[in-house]
Design a protein around this motif. Structure first.
Motif, PDB file in Angstrom:
ATOM      1  N   ALA A 311       0.923  -1.096   0.048  1.00 49.02           N
ATOM      2  CA  ALA A 311      -0.172  -0.072   0.047  1.00 49.02           C
ATOM      3  C   ALA A 311       0.890   1.340  -0.076  1.00 49.02           C
ATOM      4  CB  ALA A 311      -0.895  -0.079   1.418  1.00 49.02           C
ATOM      5  N   SER A 312       2.167   1.213   0.311  1.00 43.76           N
ATOM      6  CA  SER A 312       2.857   2.402   0.391  1.00 43.76           C
ATOM      7  C   SER A 312       3.728   2.588  -1.028  1.00 43.76           C
ATOM      8  CB  SER A 312       4.119   2.267   1.370  1.00 43.76           C
ATOM      9  OG  SER A 312       5.110   1.197   0.745  1.00 43.76           O
ATOM     10  N   ARG A 313       3.429   1.869  -2.037  1.00 44.92           N
ATOM     11  CA  ARG A 313       3.978   1.941  -3.243  1.00 44.92           C
ATOM     12  C   ARG A 313       2.654   3.134  -4.097  1.00 44.92           C
ATOM     13  NH1 ARG A 313       5.870  -3.850  -5.227  1.00 44.92           N
ATOM     14  NH2 ARG A 313       7.487  -4.241  -3.483  1.00 44.92           N
ATOM     15  N   PRO A 314       2.968   3.885  -4.913  1.00 47.16           N
ATOM     16  CA  PRO A 314       2.338   4.863  -5.485  1.00 47.16           C
ATOM     17  C   PRO A 314       1.092   4.337  -6.139  1.00 47.16           C
ATOM     18  CG  PRO A 314       4.514   5.503  -6.024  1.00 47.16           C
ATOM     19  CD  PRO A 314       4.561   4.191  -5.465  1.00 47.16           C
ATOM     20  N   ARG A 315       1.272   3.346  -7.161  1.00 41.89           N
ATOM     21  CA  ARG A 315       0.026   2.877  -7.867  1.00 41.89           C
ATOM     22  C   ARG A 315      -0.835   1.939  -6.799  1.00 41.89           C
ATOM     23  NH1 ARG A 315      -0.240   3.633 -13.096  1.00 41.89           N
ATOM     24  NH2 ARG A 315      -1.918   1.813 -13.426  1.00 41.89           N
ATOM     25  N   ILE A 316      -0.099   1.066  -6.169  1.00 37.25           N
ATOM     26  CA  ILE A 316      -0.636   0.188  -5.354  1.00 37.25           C
ATOM     27  C   ILE A 316      -1.446   1.175  -4.037  1.00 37.25           C
ATOM     28  CG2 ILE A 316      -0.757  -1.600  -3.415  1.00 37.25           C
ATOM     29  CD1 ILE A 316      -0.162  -2.508  -6.380  1.00 37.25           C
ATOM     30  N   GLY A 317      -0.716   2.164  -3.456  1.00 32.65           N
ATOM     31  CA  GLY A 317      -1.383   3.249  -2.547  1.00 32.65           C
ATOM     32  C   GLY A 317      -2.641   3.655  -3.246  1.00 32.65           C
ATOM     33  N   ALA A 318      -2.728   4.044  -4.440  1.00 36.04           N
ATOM     34  CA  ALA A 318      -3.765   4.760  -4.908  1.00 36.04           C
ATOM     35  C   ALA A 318      -5.036   3.750  -5.296  1.00 36.04           C
ATOM     36  CB  ALA A 318      -3.462   5.307  -6.416  1.00 36.04           C
ATOM     37  N   ALA A 319      -4.442   2.649  -5.375  1.00 35.16           N
ATOM     38  CA  ALA A 319      -5.469   1.518  -5.490  1.00 35.16           C
ATOM     39  C   ALA A 319      -6.202   1.139  -4.153  1.00 35.16           C
ATOM     40  CB  ALA A 319      -5.011   0.179  -5.869  1.00 35.16           C
ATOM     41  N   ALA A 320      -5.319   1.165  -3.093  1.00 37.80           N
ATOM     42  CA  ALA A 320      -5.739   1.277  -1.815  1.00 37.80           C
ATOM     43  C   ALA A 320      -6.733   2.266  -1.280  1.00 37.80           C
ATOM     44  CB  ALA A 320      -4.575   0.980  -0.637  1.00 37.80           C
ATOM     45  N   ALA A 321      -6.250   3.580  -1.932  1.00 36.75           N
ATOM     46  CA  ALA A 321      -7.339   4.544  -1.572  1.00 36.75           C
ATOM     47  C   ALA A 321      -8.408   4.644  -2.113  1.00 36.75           C
ATOM     48  CB  ALA A 321      -6.737   6.198  -2.106  1.00 36.75           C
ATOM     49  N   GLY A 322      -8.739   3.697  -3.609  1.00 39.03           N
ATOM     50  CA  GLY A 322      -9.885   3.486  -4.049  1.00 39.03           C
ATOM     51  C   GLY A 322     -10.563   2.756  -3.513  1.00 39.03           C
ATOM     52  N   ILE A 323     -10.090   1.447  -2.643  1.00 39.09           N
ATOM     53  CA  ILE A 323     -10.589   0.494  -1.949  1.00 39.09           C
ATOM     54  C   ILE A 323     -11.227   1.221  -0.521  1.00 39.09           C
ATOM     55  CG2 ILE A 323     -10.238  -1.730  -0.541  1.00 39.09           C
ATOM     56  CD1 ILE A 323      -8.110  -2.540  -2.431  1.00 39.09           C
ATOM     57  N   ASN A 324     -10.395   1.964  -0.106  1.00 42.43           N
ATOM     58  CA  ASN A 324     -10.876   2.830   1.303  1.00 42.43           C
ATOM     59  C   ASN A 324     -12.182   3.516   0.784  1.00 42.43           C
ATOM     60  OD1 ASN A 324      -8.615   1.757   2.416  1.00 42.43           O
ATOM     61  ND2 ASN A 324      -7.685   3.543   2.373  1.00 42.43           N
ATOM     62  N   ALA A 325     -12.193   4.208  -0.094  1.00 45.54           N
ATOM     63  CA  ALA A 325     -13.372   4.903  -0.612  1.00 45.54           C
ATOM     64  C   ALA A 325     -14.576   3.988  -1.016  1.00 45.54           C
ATOM     65  CB  ALA A 325     -13.052   5.925  -1.890  1.00 45.54           C
TER      66      ALA A 325
END
Length: 385
Positions: A311-325
């Motif tokens: 989740a700390s990687r940019p693309r994976i982190g962005a995906a995790a942010a989408g999951i959070n939403a």
């Protein structure tokens, strides 16, 4: 007294209190955790909590118990995870064990039903507060608001576990196309011992063996390793597990009681363990309960650090942010079904929910104070008609 012992006792005690009053299912449980451990105690930040919730959606087992174990692990390692799991599970385990051993008559008393109804209203308040708080944190742009609304609309229209997984994957795929820099990389790998233990226990469960207790462990462990979702999803698997060893009426009595209990619905396994092993009821309940919970919790601990690092990687982190939403939308759909529609029966109930939201968010009451308010109000309505 040693500081580590004090920490473990604090973890156990906090989760034991939640286990005594946490009606409303996984969404309500997550709301309790967020209010206490993110906002009040600050044991973890909002992002770490959201990643725990997101990971629990992709693993088999009871999601709220997995998050419970992850919080304990973050606070005090493996023994902390054990303390949090035991504290949260023990109240409903003891209630389901007592129900199977003695009688279900107490659950049918009008006064008992009144208390349960008051705690269900509490769950509405807690989940609504969690939805609002997480939306403020994780829906900070139009894309995230859109993903949250998309998730809520789809899950309200088609409330299905598989639809839920698809929605989370779609949200991750869309959000990953808009990475943002600035995240600090986090080191983390798979934690081996929980995954090794999971593999060994799975082999033990699949290995042919004699003895009713061994068979119970195998059946309930396989169920816990296969079921994705909450108590409603585990129902058909458990019905197949008990087979003809228990009447359908008795099974449904236990399931209905588990729905009315605080804590995780998976403690229905305690009831079934007593029924399947009348000669050794406590051992049967313990084996069945541990077997059904262990797969999900071991997988949660095994993947926890690796998920944090990804989740700390940019693309994976962005995906995790989408999951959070999307999880915000998931909680919003759960706020309606089953939490709201199973608790709010009339205008007076809605008035109590509004009062609860006011004292929780406007007056910053602690959870225990809110519990007392809901119970007193419900009992007062019971006696005043």
């Amino acid at each position: 007294m040693n500081a580590s012992i004090i920490t473990l006792w604090t973890i156990f005690y906090r989760f034991f209190l939640f286990g005594c009053v946490s009606f409303g299912g996984p969404a309500a449980h997550i709301g309790y955790y967020r209010k206490q451990f993110v906002e009040r105690d600050r044991w973890l930040d909002e992002e770490s909590f959201a990643r725990m919730v997101a990971l629990s959606q992709f693993l088999p087992g009871p999601g709220s118990s997995q998050v419970c174990a992850a919080i304990g692990y973050r606070k005090a390692g493996a023994v902390g995870a054990t303390a949090s799991f035991l504290g949260f599970t023990l109240p409903s385990f003891l209630l389901m064990y007592a129900l199977a051993r003695f009688s279900a008559e107490l659950m049918d008393l009008p006064f008992t039903l009144t208390l349960i109804h008051g705690l269900k209203l509490l769950a509405v308040v807690v989940v609504a507060d969690a939805v609002w708080g997480m939306a403020q944190r994780f829906c900070t742009n139009r894309l995230q608001w859109g993903l949250a609304c998309f998730s809520a609309i789809v899950l309200l229209a088609w409330p299905s576990l598989w639809i839920q997984c698809v929605v989370l994957l779609i949200a991750a795929a869309i959000a990953s196309r808009y990475p943002q820099g600035g995240a600090q990389p986090v080191e983390g790998t798979l934690l081996r011992w929980p995954l090794i233990l999971f593999g060994l226990l799975l082999l033990l469960a699949l290995w042919p063996g004699a003895g009713p207790m061994r068979q119970s462990f195998a059946d309930f462990f396989q169920t816990g390793a296969l079921v994705f979702g909450g108590g409603h999803v585990v129902l058909p698997l458990l019905q197949e597990t008990v087979g003809e060893a228990m009447s359908a009426d008795r099974f449904l009595t236990g399931y209905a009681a588990a729905q009315a209990m605080p804590g995780p619905v998976f403690t229905l396994a305690a009831f079934l363990g007593v029924e399947l092993h009348p000669q050794s009821p406590l051992l049967g309940a313990t084996v069945a309960t541990l077997a059904i919970f262990l797969p999900g919790i071991l997988l949660m601990l095994g993947f926890y650090h690796a998920w944090e690092a990804l989740a700390s990687r940019p693309r994976i982190g962005a995906a995790a942010a989408g999951i959070n939403a999307a999880v915000v939308g998931l909680l919003l759909s759960a706020l309606y079904q089953p939490v709201f529609i199973s608790a709010v029966r009339d205008g007076a109930d809605m008035g109590l929910v509004i009062l609860g939201l006011y004292v929780l968010r406007g007056r910053q009451w602690p959870i225990l104070g809110l519990i007392g308010l809901m119970l007193v109000a419900s009992v007062g309505r019971f006696y005043l008609g």
